[in-house]
Design a protein around this motif. Structure first.
Motif, mmCIF file in Angstrom:
data_model
loop_
_atom_site.group_PDB
_atom_site.id
_atom_site.type_symbol
_atom_site.label_atom_id
_atom_site.label_comp_id
_atom_site.label_asym_id
_atom_site.label_seq_id
_atom_site.Cartn_x
_atom_site.Cartn_y
_atom_site.Cartn_z
ATOM 1 N N PHE A 188 13.662 4.897 8.373
ATOM 2 C CA PHE A 188 14.058 4.002 7.287
ATOM 3 C C PHE A 188 14.421 2.609 7.782
ATOM 4 N N HIS A 189 14.806 2.494 9.041
ATOM 5 C CA HIS A 189 15.030 1.166 9.602
ATOM 6 C C HIS A 189 13.744 0.346 9.555
ATOM 7 N N VAL A 190 12.607 1.026 9.754
ATOM 8 C CA VAL A 190 11.310 0.354 9.675
ATOM 9 C C VAL A 190 10.909 0.124 8.216
ATOM 10 N N ILE A 191 10.989 1.179 7.410
ATOM 11 C CA ILE A 191 10.495 1.107 6.030
ATOM 12 C C ILE A 191 11.260 0.089 5.199
ATOM 13 N N LEU A 192 12.580 0.097 5.300
ATOM 14 C CA LEU A 192 13.384 -0.791 4.456
ATOM 15 C C LEU A 192 13.239 -2.254 4.841
ATOM 16 N N ASP A 239 20.695 0.390 3.264
ATOM 17 C CA ASP A 239 21.265 0.894 4.501
ATOM 18 C C ASP A 239 20.453 2.100 5.004
ATOM 19 N N PRO A 240 19.803 2.014 6.177
ATOM 20 C CA PRO A 240 18.996 3.132 6.677
ATOM 21 C C PRO A 240 19.797 4.425 6.843
ATOM 22 N N GLN A 241 21.064 4.319 7.225
ATOM 23 C CA GLN A 241 21.871 5.522 7.431
ATOM 24 C C GLN A 241 22.104 6.256 6.119
ATOM 25 N N VAL A 242 22.347 5.509 5.056
ATOM 26 C CA VAL A 242 22.552 6.117 3.741
ATOM 27 C C VAL A 242 21.260 6.778 3.258
ATOM 28 N N TRP A 243 20.142 6.098 3.421
ATOM 29 C CA TRP A 243 18.872 6.674 2.996
ATOM 30 C C TRP A 243 18.542 7.924 3.802
ATOM 31 N N GLY A 286 0.826 -1.191 0.000
ATOM 32 C CA GLY A 286 0.000 0.000 0.000
ATOM 33 C C GLY A 286 0.858 1.238 0.000
ATOM 34 N N SER A 287 0.200 2.371 -0.170
ATOM 35 C CA SER A 287 0.941 3.629 -0.190
ATOM 36 C C SER A 287 1.692 3.844 1.105
ATOM 37 N N LEU A 288 2.908 4.380 0.973
ATOM 38 C CA LEU A 288 3.716 4.668 2.148
ATOM 39 C C LEU A 288 3.441 6.055 2.710
ATOM 40 N N SER A 289 2.503 6.768 2.094
ATOM 41 C CA SER A 289 2.325 8.157 2.505
ATOM 42 C C SER A 289 1.966 8.277 3.974
ATOM 43 N N GLN A 321 11.664 -6.673 -0.593
ATOM 44 C CA GLN A 321 11.714 -7.577 -1.744
ATOM 45 C C GLN A 321 11.959 -6.805 -3.038
ATOM 46 N N ARG A 322 11.305 -5.643 -3.187
ATOM 47 C CA ARG A 322 11.483 -4.850 -4.411
ATOM 48 C C ARG A 322 12.915 -4.359 -4.524
ATOM 49 N N LEU A 323 13.460 -3.848 -3.425
ATOM 50 C CA LEU A 323 14.843 -3.379 -3.439
ATOM 51 C C LEU A 323 15.812 -4.517 -3.700
ATOM 52 N N SER A 324 15.559 -5.669 -3.099
ATOM 53 C CA SER A 324 16.447 -6.821 -3.286
ATOM 54 C C SER A 324 16.504 -7.239 -4.752
ATOM 55 N N ASN A 325 15.351 -7.227 -5.420
ATOM 56 C CA ASN A 325 15.311 -7.605 -6.835
ATOM 57 C C ASN A 325 16.155 -6.652 -7.684
ATOM 58 N N VAL A 326 16.017 -5.348 -7.410
ATOM 59 C CA VAL A 326 16.775 -4.355 -8.178
ATOM 60 C C VAL A 326 18.267 -4.471 -7.890
#
Length: 421
Positions: A322-326, A274-278, A2-5, A333-338
């Motif tokens: 970002f620790h939660v979101i990632l 990496d949450p710190q980078v994001w 769902g939307s992350l907004s 899964q989407r990030l892992s695929n990319v």
């Protein structure tokens, strides 16, 4: 997903309030679109060119002997089909509904009206189909080669795709586009409005824009077998978009990736979520020049510089967020695929990496580790460490070194392959 907004925007806005003293005045423009573009046209324009815009033509052929004595007299300008209904249109006026159905109409009319190409060509915009879209919110912009460019006949067969960093606007990529068009290349500059990144959802509007660009490039490549692509990405955002495009190319037609002749990676990658980078990337996008990420160093005192209290507070909030979101299953899964695509399934084309030991967003060690992995896989990899320049700011601080390295890479690794083909 769902939307992350809901889970994303509120904490980010709250964190931004903490940093309000440092946030630049145009933060609102990054998150909320600005005033709508005035799409009203004169009666002369509407009566003279409307029939062309609603035709079935995929590509506009523009003939001009003054374009280049050594170049073909017909030059292709890519213009997609527009088959959307247009209401209340007559010879004297165009309804404002056209602004909704035909993105950046005024730019197309300008191209038709001034198709002599004696001067530097106007860029062509492809915007989101929303009523308040502006030219700065363009999904992507096509820049034609400059008429007096060196090696125009050869280089014009190649499109350089510039994929912007987080928070980048079309105006920020213009200097890169101008350099490439001066060499005779076609250029596409691609950016995301910040609002679309903040409300990202898998398969949502952001990915639809990537689909639009991939489909357009596929059509352009299909016109002629000698046409090629070069990608120039900025920061992890541009690099991840490149990975998503590679996925779509391979899914659509795996032979399309063979037309990619080079990849330039500016200020990336960190090949892990990496949450710190994001957090650092989003902080830099919000605070711009007030961020420590915008500062390089020239001496040991500057190396040890710390973020301000407001930026430090923003970084803490963003890193926890970002620790939660990632770690959300769909996002992860989407990030892992990319990332798998970028690590092990890139095209066999040469790669060039621009990075800096002074980068406060992307650690130099992460870039060097990724380069080593690519070399072990047998890739042709070139790199340049600018030592003291800030994140995605190497061109501005060291223009001569940047363009020299870029020219050498294009001549030695990319253009030779294109000429051979």
């Amino acid at each position: 997903m769902g939307s992350l907004s809901g889970i994303f925007q509120r904490p980010v806005i709250a964190a931004s309030a903490v940093a309000l003293a440092s946030v630049s005045s145009d933060l609102r423009d990054k998150i909320w679109p600005s005033k709508p573009l005035d799409t009203r046209l004169s009666s002369e324009q509407s009566s003279g060119y409307i029939s062309n815009l609603i035709s079935e033509t995929k590509w506009a052929h523009i003939s001009d002997n003054s374009f280049s004595k050594s170049f073909a007299t017909k030059s292709l300008i890519p213009i997609p089909n527009f088959r959307h209904p247009m209401n209340n249109v007559d010879n004297n006026c165009l309804s404002n509904n056209m602004a909704y159905y035909v993105p950046s109409l005024e730019h197309f009319l300008n191209v038709y009206q001034s198709a002599q190409l004696a001067n530097a060509p106007r860029p062509i915009d492809y915007t989101s189909r929303v009523s308040n879209a502006t030219s700065t919110d363009a999904v992507y912009r096509w820049h034609l080669p400059q008429p007096n460019a060196i090696d125009l006949p050869t280089n014009s067969k190649t499109v350089v795709v510039l994929l912007g960093w987080l928070g980048a606007k079309q105006k920020h990529l213009k200097k890169y586009a101008d350099w490439y068009t001066s060499k005779g290349f076609n250029v596409i500059t691609f950016t995301f409005p910040m609002a679309e990144i903040l409300s990202y959802q898998v398969g949502g509007k952001a990915e639809q824009h990537v689909d639009l660009l991939v489909n357009h490039l596929a059509e352009w490549l299909d016109e002629e077998c000698r046409k090629n692509l070069v990608f120039h990405t900025f920061s992890n955002t541009g690099w991840l978009i490149y990975g998503a495009m590679l996925e779509k190319f391979q899914r659509q037609d795996h032979t399309l990736t063979e037309r990619i002749k080079g990849c330039i990676v500016d200020s990336a990658p960190v090949a892990a979520p990496d949450p710190q980078v994001w957090a650092s990337g989003f902080s830099a996008a919000f605070l711009k020049k007030n961020s420590i990420a915008a500062k390089g160093y020239r001496n040991t005192d500057e190396i040890a510089a710390k973020p301000t209290m407001t930026e430090a507070a923003l970084l803490v909030v963003l890193e926890k967020l970002f620790h939660v979101i990632l770690n959300l299953p769909a996002v992860n899964q989407r990030l892992s695929n990319v990332l798998v695509q970028l690590k092990s399934r890139q095209p066999s084309c040469p790669q060039l990496y621009f990075y800096s030991s002074a980068d406060k967003v992307i650690p130099a060690g992460s870039v060097e580790s990724f380069i080593e992995v690519q070399q072990q896989m047998g890739r042709v990899v070139k790199s340049c460490n600018f030592k003291s320049t800030p994140h995605v700011d190497h061109f501005r601080h060291e223009p001569e070194l940047y363009t020299t390295q870029l020219s050498q890479f294009l001549n030695d690794c990319v253009l030779n392959s294109c000429r051979h083909n």
